[in-house]
Each structure stands twice: as structure tokens, then as C-alpha cells.
Design a protein around this motif. Structure first.
Motif, short mmCIF file in Angstrom:
data_model
loop_
_atom_site.label_atom_id
_atom_site.label_comp_id
_atom_site.label_asym_id
_atom_site.label_seq_id
_atom_site.Cartn_x
_atom_site.Cartn_y
_atom_site.Cartn_z
N LEU A 127 -31.09 28.76 11.74
CA LEU A 127 -32.21 28.35 10.92
C LEU A 127 -32.33 26.84 10.86
CD1 LEU A 127 -34.42 29.03 8.71
CD2 LEU A 127 -32.59 28.72 7.04
N TYR A 128 -33.58 26.34 11.02
CA TYR A 128 -33.90 24.94 10.83
C TYR A 128 -34.89 24.84 9.66
CZ TYR A 128 -32.17 24.31 15.65
OH TYR A 128 -31.41 24.29 16.79
N THR A 129 -34.71 23.84 8.80
CA THR A 129 -35.64 23.65 7.68
C THR A 129 -36.00 22.17 7.57
OG1 THR A 129 -33.89 23.34 6.03
CG2 THR A 129 -34.67 25.59 6.40
N TRP A 130 -37.20 21.90 7.02
CA TRP A 130 -37.60 20.54 6.73
C TRP A 130 -38.75 20.57 5.73
CZ3 TRP A 130 -38.40 23.23 11.18
CH2 TRP A 130 -39.70 23.35 11.67
N ASP A 185 -45.03 23.03 0.64
CA ASP A 185 -44.74 21.81 1.39
C ASP A 185 -43.46 21.96 2.21
OD1 ASP A 185 -46.96 20.40 0.30
OD2 ASP A 185 -45.82 20.08 -1.55
N HIS A 186 -43.18 23.19 2.65
CA HIS A 186 -41.95 23.48 3.38
C HIS A 186 -42.26 24.03 4.77
CE1 HIS A 186 -39.96 23.14 -0.52
NE2 HIS A 186 -40.85 24.00 -0.98
N SER A 187 -41.30 23.87 5.67
CA SER A 187 -41.41 24.43 7.02
C SER A 187 -40.04 24.94 7.45
CB SER A 187 -41.88 23.36 8.02
OG SER A 187 -43.14 22.84 7.65
N PHE A 203 -35.61 21.27 -2.27
CA PHE A 203 -35.49 22.27 -3.33
C PHE A 203 -34.68 21.71 -4.49
CE2 PHE A 203 -35.82 25.36 0.34
CZ PHE A 203 -37.11 25.77 0.02
N ASN A 204 -35.04 22.15 -5.72
CA ASN A 204 -34.24 21.81 -6.91
C ASN A 204 -34.05 20.32 -7.09
OD1 ASN A 204 -34.06 24.57 -6.98
ND2 ASN A 204 -31.84 24.67 -6.87
N GLY A 205 -35.04 19.51 -6.70
CA GLY A 205 -34.92 18.08 -6.89
C GLY A 205 -34.13 17.36 -5.82
N SER A 206 -33.67 18.07 -4.80
CA SER A 206 -32.96 17.41 -3.71
C SER A 206 -33.94 16.59 -2.88
CB SER A 206 -32.24 18.44 -2.84
OG SER A 206 -33.16 19.36 -2.28
N PRO A 207 -33.45 15.62 -2.10
CA PRO A 207 -34.36 14.74 -1.35
C PRO A 207 -35.20 15.50 -0.32
CG PRO A 207 -32.14 13.83 -1.45
CD PRO A 207 -32.05 15.22 -1.96
N ASP A 208 -36.42 15.01 -0.09
CA ASP A 208 -37.24 15.56 0.96
C ASP A 208 -36.57 15.31 2.31
OD1 ASP A 208 -39.00 16.13 -1.05
OD2 ASP A 208 -40.42 14.54 -0.55
N CYS A 209 -36.84 16.20 3.25
CA CYS A 209 -36.27 16.06 4.60
C CYS A 209 -37.41 15.92 5.59
CB CYS A 209 -35.40 17.28 4.92
SG CYS A 209 -34.60 17.18 6.53
N HIS A 210 -37.50 14.78 6.25
CA HIS A 210 -38.61 14.49 7.16
C HIS A 210 -38.32 14.90 8.60
CE1 HIS A 210 -41.20 12.04 4.42
NE2 HIS A 210 -40.05 12.03 3.73
N GLN A 211 -37.14 15.40 8.86
CA GLN A 211 -36.79 15.89 10.19
C GLN A 211 -36.02 17.20 10.04
OE1 GLN A 211 -34.72 12.33 11.60
NE2 GLN A 211 -36.41 11.93 13.01
N PRO A 212 -36.17 18.10 11.01
CA PRO A 212 -35.48 19.39 10.91
C PRO A 212 -33.97 19.23 10.77
CG PRO A 212 -37.12 19.44 12.65
CD PRO A 212 -37.02 18.01 12.21
N GLN A 213 -33.39 20.01 9.86
CA GLN A 213 -31.95 20.04 9.73
C GLN A 213 -31.46 21.46 9.90
OE1 GLN A 213 -30.53 18.86 5.85
NE2 GLN A 213 -32.36 19.67 4.81
#
Length: 399
Positions: A234-237, A223-225, A241-251
Motif C-alpha cells: 500500500l502507498y498513501t499520500w 483530500d487523500h489518495s 490523519f488525526n492531525g499528522s502532517p500532510d504527505c506530498h509524496q507517496p509513502q
């Protein structure tokens, strides 16, 4: 889940060009059996007249693109992901006849779906479409590659298939890029903020934030991109990981390093910078079968200050002294190739996917032996990981 170019000679009939190991329950190892293999198996199931130049490995199927642009698929086909027009699985590579009239230059394999990009930028997809991950506005699955009509007026450069979502990359002139996402959006993996009750996107939507960035690579797994820019940013969304909040926009990953490669697992990300490998997240989410401990808690790292959200970049110290030129990630295992042709693997080993002759997990990179024609004297190797299996291809240089 990348290779050089130069002079190529004709492969001999007895020359081994491909090795596989790990889970084989759906024929994904191309050995002709359904057995797991804990040691690398030399393969000759693709004719030497079609040397493999690139591969993509999914949940339990694999795709091979040859130097003469033929496409072979094998493994699990229960959703039509092999593109052969039926729902049968294949124990050995089979030519995708539907794509014979096209020149394919990019491929990707998801959990149960596949993507193929032509040299003219047309995108074809097949397999499971129940989450809209085939991009044609419905939830239908297809056993033959079907063109994504949304992109008819655009030129697709790359496709990336995750577990239940897909990404498509376009170059917008010489400086900017556009990435579209579609499929499951529950964890933010398609990069679009949705309403509370909207969990899937069946028609591709543009992901904001890349207008001024020249993206050269996109990848997806679980469920990662992720995306890499031409400047090594690098951009991730997606799922945290490790219970951290989901990210709905690239960071943007805050780092002083310049990254040249990225590979995504289900719970970890591997990065290459200046020949060294770094990791974000947790490699093994399960505990050791004997001790009950999280193995990655014992893995030797250098911890850096670079971070994304609450996660810290970790340098894998066991590879110091080796210059890594290729990296791949499965569900919870990892593999690299060094510039002298050494293959190393670590992580989850239950199905033999580390290629070390057993089913043990490993907390640090271990050398994989490919036999007399293996990595000892062959620097031109590439590694590819599926969810619980691994392939190594001897790179064939284009003439």
C-alpha cells in the motif's frame, strides 16, 4: 471505493438487483424522491436488460456501469457531473448518451466531478473543474464528458476522483506503472511537491515513486489518495490523519501483511488482508450527539505494529469469523460484504447511511438486512459508499 466472472442468466423483470439507503436530498438514492432512507430500498429504476456490474458514488451523485457497458448517472448535477449536457439533478438513473459510442470499462465519482475510461484507454471527465480536476489546463466546468487531451498518446487504465483532485493510472509494460495527479494540491493529494504559493495543478503531472512498482488499483476520497501494488503493498499520500502532517509524496505503508483491497474515507482508510479488515486513522471526527465522546475511541480493535508515519494499523475485531470480500468507505461510514453475502456497516449514521432503520452512529459493524431477496442467501453482492449514502448491487456474472 473487484468482482468475479462466470455464467449469467437473464434477469427477471421482478428481480431486485440494486438497493440504496442514506442521504437522498439530491436524488442520489435513485428512488425518485428527495427523502433520506434509513432502510435498504429495492430499486428497479435501471431496466433489468442493463444489469449493473460496477458503481461509483460521489458527494451526492452516482454512476452505474452495466454489464453491456452502458453508463447511467443520477443525483446532484449542479456542476454537470452527470454528463447529460445540463446542470439539472436526476432523481432516477439516466443514460449518458454522450458515451454511447464508447465501451467504458472504468468509472469514478468525486465530490462534484466524474471520470470515464474507455476500453482503448481514453479518459473523459465532466463536472466541476474549478480546481483543475478535469485535467485540461483550465478551471472550466463541463456538463458533457470531455476527453483529457493530455493523455491522447497514453493508454489510461483507471481514473480516481477525490473531493477536488483526480488521479490517472497507466501500466508501463509488465513491471512498472505511472500515476498522474491533477486538481487541488493543498494537502499533497496529487502526490507532487509544489511551491508554497501553488495550490492547484491544471495539467496532469506524473507522481514519482512508482517506476518499479506494478500498481493495480488507485483510489481517492476527500483530500487523500492511495495505490495498491500487485504484491499487495500500500502507498498513501495527501492530508494527514488525526492531525499528522500532510504527505506530498507517496509513502509505503510498513506492514508484514499483503493487502488485496483499499477504501478511503475522509479521515480513515480501510484495508483487506486475507479476508480480514483493518483501519488506519479516525473513523468519526465528530463527537457523539448525546455523550460528547469520540465514538471510535470505544471501538474494539486489535492494535498492530504496522504503521504509516505516526499512525498504527488497527484490526476490526468484530469481523473475526467473517471473511470479507468487499469493502467501501463513505465520508465517515464504512461497509463490507462477506463471502456468505452478509452486508455490515458502521460509523456515522445521521442520514441513515448504515441501513439499520435509524440515524444513530455505530462503533462496530452491524448486519444490514436486505429483505427476502437480500443477503441471507446471496453471496454475489457488492457494496459502494458515497459521502452519506450506500448502494448494494447484486453482482451479475458476464456470459
Amino acid at each position: 471505493m473487484e468482482s468475479g466472472e462466470g455464467q449469467r442468466g437473464k434477469a427477471g423483470e421482478d428481480e431486485v438487483m440494486l438497493w440504496s439507503w442514506g442521504a437522498g436530498s439530491d436524488g442520489q438514492l435513485a428512488t425518485g424522491t428527495l427523502e433520506d432512507q434509513s432502510l435498504p430500498q429495492p430499486l428497479r429504476s435501471i431496466p433489468s436488460s442493463h444489469p449493473v456490474s460496477h458503481m461509483a458514488c460521489g458527494g451526492a451523485h452516482a454512476i452505474a456501469l452495466t454489464s453491456n457497458r452502458k453508463v447511467f448517472t443520477w443525483g446532484r448535477g449542479t456542476h454537470g457531473q452527470l454528463g447529460h449536457g445540463d446542470l439539472g439533478s436526476c432523481l432516477k438513473p439516466k443514460l449518458v448518451d454522450f458515451l454511447e459510442g464508447f465501451i467504458i470499462h472504468n468509472i469514478s465519482a468525486g465530490w462534484n466531478h466524474s471520470g470515464f475510461v474507455t476500453d482503448t484507454g481514453r479518459l473523459f471527465m465532466c463536472g466541476d473543474g474549478s480546481f483543475g480536476q478535469l485535467g485540461n489546463g483550465d478551471n472550466q466546468s463541463h456538463s458533457l464528458p470531455e476527453e483529457v487531451l493530455f493523455f491522447l498518446s497514453k493508454r489510461v487504465d483507471q481514473v480516481a476522483c477525490g473531493m477536488r483532485h483526480s488521479l490517472a493510472l497507466f501500466r508501463s509494460g509488465s513491471h512498472g506503472s505511472s500515476i498522474y495527479g491533477y486538481g487541488s494540491a493543498r494537502h499533497g493529494q496529487i502526490g507532487v511537491q509544489l511551491s508554497r504559493h501553488r495550490r492547484i495543478i491544471i495539467i496532469p503531472e506524473v507522481i514519482l515513486g512508482f517506476e518499479d512498482s506494478r500498481i493495480v488499483h488507485v483510489c481517492a476520497n476527500g483530500d487523500h489518495s492511495a495505490a495498491l501494488s500487485a504484491h499487495g503493498q500500500l502507498y498513501t499520500w495527501g492530508k494527514g490523519f488525526n492531525g499528522s502532517p500532510d504527505c506530498h509524496q507517496p509513502q509505503v505503508f510498513t506492514s508484514s501483511l499483503t493487502f488485496s483491497q483499499v477504501a478511503l474515507g475522509w479521515n480513515h482508510t480501510l484495508l483487506v488482508s486475507d479476508g480480514q479488515v483493518y483501519m488506519v486513522g479516525r473513523m468519526l471526527t465528530h463527537v457523539h450527539r448525546s455523550t460528547g465522546e469520540h465514538l471510535d475511541s470505544k471501538m474494539p480493535f486489535f492494535h498492530g505494529k504496522d504503521s504509516v508515519g505516526s499512525l498504527v494499523l488497527k484490526r476490526i475485531t468484530n469481523l473475526i469469523g467473517e471473511r470479507v470480500v468487499g469493502v467501501a468507505a463513505g465520508a465517515e461510514h464504512s461497509a463490507v460484504v462477506t463471502d456468505n453475502g452478509t452486508v455490515m456497516a458502521w460509523g456515522w449514521g445521521e442520514h441513515g447511511q448504515l441501513g439499520l432503520g435509524d440515524t444513530d452512529d455505530r462503533i462496530s459493524p452491524q448486519r444490514v438486512g436486505l429483505g427476502s431477496k437480500g443477503s441471507d442467501s446471496c453471496p454475489l453482492l457488492r457494496v459502494f459508499c458515497g459521502s452519506g449514502f450506500t448502494f448494494v448491487a447484486k453482482h451479475v456474472l458476464d456470459s
